[in-house]
Design a protein around this motif. Structure first.
Motif, PDB file in Angstrom:
ATOM      1  N   GLN A  43     -40.463 -75.752 100.766  1.00 41.58           N
ATOM      2  CA  GLN A  43     -40.268 -76.691 101.584  1.00 41.58           C
ATOM      3  C   GLN A  43     -41.745 -77.477 102.312  1.00 41.58           C
ATOM      4  O   GLN A  43     -41.716 -77.719 103.470  1.00 41.58           O
ATOM      5  CB  GLN A  43     -39.374 -75.753 103.040  1.00 41.58           C
ATOM      6  CG  GLN A  43     -38.026 -75.452 102.479  1.00 41.58           C
ATOM      7  CD  GLN A  43     -37.974 -74.523 101.362  1.00 41.58           C
ATOM      8  OE1 GLN A  43     -38.733 -73.480 101.216  1.00 41.58           O
ATOM      9  NE2 GLN A  43     -37.040 -74.516 100.741  1.00 41.58           N
ATOM     10  N   GLY A  44     -42.639 -76.923 101.594  1.00 40.17           N
ATOM     11  CA  GLY A  44     -43.999 -77.471 102.229  1.00 40.17           C
ATOM     12  C   GLY A  44     -44.462 -76.598 103.282  1.00 40.17           C
ATOM     13  O   GLY A  44     -45.910 -76.920 103.597  1.00 40.17           O
ATOM     14  N   GLN A  45     -44.463 -75.350 103.505  1.00 36.71           N
ATOM     15  CA  GLN A  45     -45.010 -74.493 104.384  1.00 36.71           C
ATOM     16  C   GLN A  45     -45.757 -73.751 103.725  1.00 36.71           C
ATOM     17  O   GLN A  45     -45.636 -73.292 102.452  1.00 36.71           O
ATOM     18  CB  GLN A  45     -43.680 -73.540 105.045  1.00 36.71           C
ATOM     19  CG  GLN A  45     -42.771 -74.456 105.865  1.00 36.71           C
ATOM     20  CD  GLN A  45     -41.826 -73.605 106.690  1.00 36.71           C
ATOM     21  OE1 GLN A  45     -41.061 -72.595 105.867  1.00 36.71           O
ATOM     22  NE2 GLN A  45     -41.275 -74.139 107.677  1.00 36.71           N
ATOM     23  N   VAL A 104     -36.998 -76.275  89.085  1.00 36.09           N
ATOM     24  CA  VAL A 104     -37.187 -75.390  90.058  1.00 36.09           C
ATOM     25  C   VAL A 104     -36.575 -75.538  91.229  1.00 36.09           C
ATOM     26  O   VAL A 104     -35.918 -74.510  91.651  1.00 36.09           O
ATOM     27  CB  VAL A 104     -38.836 -75.115  90.164  1.00 36.09           C
ATOM     28  CG1 VAL A 104     -39.151 -74.012  91.587  1.00 36.09           C
ATOM     29  CG2 VAL A 104     -39.539 -74.779  88.859  1.00 36.09           C
ATOM     30  N   ARG A 105     -36.610 -76.750  91.685  1.00 35.38           N
ATOM     31  CA  ARG A 105     -36.007 -76.986  93.130  1.00 35.38           C
ATOM     32  C   ARG A 105     -34.550 -76.929  92.844  1.00 35.38           C
ATOM     33  O   ARG A 105     -33.762 -76.367  93.904  1.00 35.38           O
ATOM     34  CB  ARG A 105     -36.469 -78.452  93.778  1.00 35.38           C
ATOM     35  CG  ARG A 105     -37.945 -78.394  94.041  1.00 35.38           C
ATOM     36  CD  ARG A 105     -38.286 -79.808  94.343  1.00 35.38           C
ATOM     37  NE  ARG A 105     -39.949 -79.799  94.727  1.00 35.38           N
ATOM     38  CZ  ARG A 105     -40.496 -79.315  95.680  1.00 35.38           C
ATOM     39  NH1 ARG A 105     -39.606 -78.849  96.771  1.00 35.38           N
ATOM     40  NH2 ARG A 105     -41.620 -79.417  95.660  1.00 35.38           N
ATOM     41  N   TYR A 113     -33.025 -67.099  99.678  1.00 39.49           N
ATOM     42  CA  TYR A 113     -34.371 -66.659 100.080  1.00 39.49           C
ATOM     43  C   TYR A 113     -35.251 -67.853  99.543  1.00 39.49           C
ATOM     44  O   TYR A 113     -34.993 -68.761  98.731  1.00 39.49           O
ATOM     45  CB  TYR A 113     -34.602 -65.569  99.069  1.00 39.49           C
ATOM     46  CG  TYR A 113     -34.349 -65.467  97.568  1.00 39.49           C
ATOM     47  CD1 TYR A 113     -35.290 -65.876  96.588  1.00 39.49           C
ATOM     48  CD2 TYR A 113     -33.050 -64.889  97.076  1.00 39.49           C
ATOM     49  CE1 TYR A 113     -35.009 -65.747  95.296  1.00 39.49           C
ATOM     50  CE2 TYR A 113     -32.813 -64.909  95.825  1.00 39.49           C
ATOM     51  CZ  TYR A 113     -33.776 -65.197  94.776  1.00 39.49           C
ATOM     52  OH  TYR A 113     -33.408 -65.254  93.575  1.00 39.49           O
ATOM     53  N   SER A 114     -36.611 -67.714 100.063  1.00 43.29           N
ATOM     54  CA  SER A 114     -37.667 -68.739  99.814  1.00 43.29           C
ATOM     55  C   SER A 114     -38.061 -68.908  98.395  1.00 43.29           C
ATOM     56  O   SER A 114     -38.571 -67.899  97.614  1.00 43.29           O
ATOM     57  CB  SER A 114     -38.799 -68.418 100.737  1.00 43.29           C
ATOM     58  OG  SER A 114     -38.415 -68.453 101.959  1.00 43.29           O
ATOM     59  N   GLY A 115     -38.357 -70.010  97.839  1.00 44.32           N
ATOM     60  CA  GLY A 115     -39.024 -70.426  96.590  1.00 44.32           C
ATOM     61  C   GLY A 115     -40.348 -70.984  97.054  1.00 44.32           C
ATOM     62  O   GLY A 115     -40.836 -71.311  97.974  1.00 44.32           O
ATOM     63  N   ALA A 116     -41.261 -70.813  95.860  1.00 44.87           N
ATOM     64  CA  ALA A 116     -42.781 -71.280  96.145  1.00 44.87           C
ATOM     65  C   ALA A 116     -42.971 -71.472  94.735  1.00 44.87           C
ATOM     66  O   ALA A 116     -42.686 -71.223  93.630  1.00 44.87           O
ATOM     67  CB  ALA A 116     -43.662 -70.083  96.696  1.00 44.87           C
ATOM     68  N   LEU A 117     -44.060 -72.227  94.727  1.00 48.59           N
ATOM     69  CA  LEU A 117     -44.947 -72.699  93.573  1.00 48.59           C
ATOM     70  C   LEU A 117     -46.302 -71.971  93.323  1.00 48.59           C
ATOM     71  O   LEU A 117     -47.238 -71.861  94.132  1.00 48.59           O
ATOM     72  CB  LEU A 117     -45.253 -74.362  93.720  1.00 48.59           C
ATOM     73  CG  LEU A 117     -44.167 -75.162  93.797  1.00 48.59           C
ATOM     74  CD1 LEU A 117     -44.478 -76.464  93.983  1.00 48.59           C
ATOM     75  CD2 LEU A 117     -43.090 -75.073  92.425  1.00 48.59           C
ATOM     76  N   GLY A 118     -46.321 -71.179  92.037  1.00 44.91           N
ATOM     77  CA  GLY A 118     -47.429 -70.419  91.794  1.00 44.91           C
ATOM     78  C   GLY A 118     -48.746 -71.009  91.763  1.00 44.91           C
ATOM     79  O   GLY A 118     -49.651 -70.854  92.409  1.00 44.91           O
TER      80      GLY A 118
END
Length: 171
Positions: A43-45, A104-105, A113-118
């Motif tokens: 989400q860009g956070q 991924v998205r 739950y939150s997703g993130a990019l490594g």
């Protein structure tokens, strides 16, 4: 189902012969404070170690091509939904290449739950990423309670209950 070549390249990357996954610094030790980290969510956070203090944090490293990773995601979802009100945060950190961002998205839209990019996150203190999945558990004080680089690589609801719930109950 991925081709033999795709699986072979994935296996080689995990053991370090080809390395699209970033090499990380020395690994953590259970019972020790985790070093500062920052996760860049889908989400860009940006979420930092300091922002997560007081919560129990599960960091799950995964990839779209990893069947074991995808199999454990519903267990993470169920566990998260049952325990989020107790101060649980779950982050699924994709170790995929940028070319897989759309996948991924799409996958992460299925989960609360939150997703993130490594590649956009700062996880250097978590050690070398040599296999997937890898799941880390951090208690409310910022201490590592499960090192995803040792032991069984996968988690299910039974493992989460045994390895996360005690830290949710500890104040």
């Amino acid at each position: 189902m991925p081709s033999f070549l795709h699986r072979a390249l994935a296996a080689f990357s995990l053991i370090g012969l080809l390395s699209p996954l970033p090499a990380m610094a020395a690994s953590l030790e259970v019972g020790q404070p985790v070093p500062d980290f920052t996760l860049h969510t889908l989400q860009g956070q940006s979420v930092s170690t300091a922002q997560l203090r007081g919560q129990v944090v599960v960091i799950n490293l995964w990839a779209t091509w990893c069947s074991y990773c995808r199999e454990e995601m519903p267990a993470l979802q169920n566990y998260y939904l049952r325990h989020q009100q107790q101060g649980l945060q779950v982050f699924a950190v994709s170790m995929d290449e940028a070319s897989e961002d759309k996948s991924v998205r799409a996958i992460m839209q299925q989960f609360a739950y939150s997703g993130a990019l490594g590649r956009d996150s700062k996880l250097a203190g978590f050690g070398r990423i040599w296999r997937l999945p890898m799941t880390f558990v951090i208690d409310r004080k910022g201490v590592l309670r499960r090192d995803g680089s040792v032991g069984s690589p996968t988690v299910d609801e039974k493992v989460l209950e045994a390895e996360v719930t005690p830290w949710l109950q500890a104040k």
